[in-house]
Design an enzyme around this catalytic site. Structure first.
Site, PDB file in Angstrom:
ATOM      1  N   ASP A   1     -18.809   3.355   2.052  1.00 45.02           N
ATOM      2  CA  ASP A   1     -17.876   3.423   3.177  1.00 45.02           C
ATOM      3  C   ASP A   1     -16.542   2.794   2.796  1.00 45.02           C
ATOM      4  OD1 ASP A   1     -19.649   4.602   5.166  1.00 45.02           O
ATOM      5  OD2 ASP A   1     -20.744   2.716   5.065  1.00 45.02           O
TER       6      ASP A   1
ATOM      7  N   ASP B   1     -18.883   1.232  -3.994  1.00 42.56           N
ATOM      8  CA  ASP B   1     -19.196   1.125  -2.572  1.00 42.56           C
ATOM      9  C   ASP B   1     -19.102   2.521  -1.957  1.00 42.56           C
ATOM     10  OD1 ASP B   1     -19.747  -0.204  -0.128  1.00 42.56           O
ATOM     11  OD2 ASP B   1     -17.623  -0.161   0.371  1.00 42.56           O
TER      12      ASP B   1
END
Length: 257
Positions: A13, A11
């Site tokens: 953020d 991922d």
């Protein structure tokens, strides 16, 4: 016996960056992946930006991620639609990240009897655009949304995101969208296909139990939860599933690359 880790999904953020600042170990982690020649993709549910935009944003924080190593919910949505109906048409509520992905997938963007209404994230939702989407769906267009996130971050606090607007359209039409992005394992599988990776030798690194970890588990990957984003260590016990390991940050993964 645990198989060798050959490829990585991460991922963005809360794992690599937070509000425009690189998180501890992020640049070194990505650098180690590239030095080792490991196939990897950085995933994001954000459909606003193109991979080129995100590449530049990451570079501004000191993290060098090639454009081809970024996989967004917009790209996953375009891939899904191409698999379902090659060369179809769509009415889009969204930004350049989504419209560009659909254009490059050979889709025609139109409000004249489209095959699909595709809802993505945008900072300029309008009553007129939502009304038009509702009428097109009532007229037979299939309803697709890039991701189910109901809020997104901003400097002033949370703002309504794709899931919240999708709920409004669903309430008016009685039609629920098909969400392509995390936690749908479809996004993970499309990422695996993108880098020709196998689930048994790939790991997913994320900061959220309810999207990153569950999507990775459902796609058959090992999962690493880092505590630099949304999920706290005390939150983990609330969920009926567990990541492979809980770590302070991606800095703790460098030795595994």
């Amino acid at each position: 016996m645990t198989r060798e880790i050959r490829s990585w999904l991460s991922d963005m953020d809360g794992v690599l960056v937070h509000e425009g600042t690189a998180l501890p170990g992020a640049a070194d982690f990505v650098g180690a992946l590239q030095t080792a020649g490991r196939p990897f993709l950085v995933l994001t549910n954000n459909s606003i930006f193109t991979p080129r935009d995100l590449c530049a944003r990451l570079a501004a924080t000191g993290i060098d991620v090639p454009e081809k190593a970024i996989w967004t919910s917009a790209l996953a949505t375009a891939q899904f639609l191409t698999d379902q109906m090659p060369g179809g048409s769509a009415h889009v509520i969204g930004e350049a990240g989504l419209t560009t992905a659909l254009h490059e997938a050979g889709y025609t963007l139109t409000a004249a009897q489209p095959d699909f209404v595709v809802l993505g994230e945008t900072r300029t939702y309008s009553f007129e655009a939502i009304t038009q989407a509702i009428r097109l769906i009532q007229g037979g267009a299939r309803f697709i949304a890039t991701n189910p996130d109901v809020t997104g971050p901003s400097a002033e606090g949370d703002v309504p995101a794709t899931g919240a607007v999708a709920a409004m359209i669903s309430a008016a039409t009685g039609r629920k969208p098909y969400f392509v992005g995390k936690p749908n394992p479809m996004m993970i599988r499309s990422a695996l296909n993108r880098i020709d990776a196998h689930s048994e030798t790939t790991v997913m690194v994320g900061d959220r139990m309810d999207t990153d970890v569950v999507a990775g588990i459902e796609a058959g990957l090992r999962t690493y939860l880092v505590l630099t984003g949304s999920t706290r260590a005390t939150d983990v016990e609330r969920f009926p599933f567990r990541p492979t390991a809980v770590l302070d940050s991606v800095a703790d993964l460098i030795d595994l690359v």
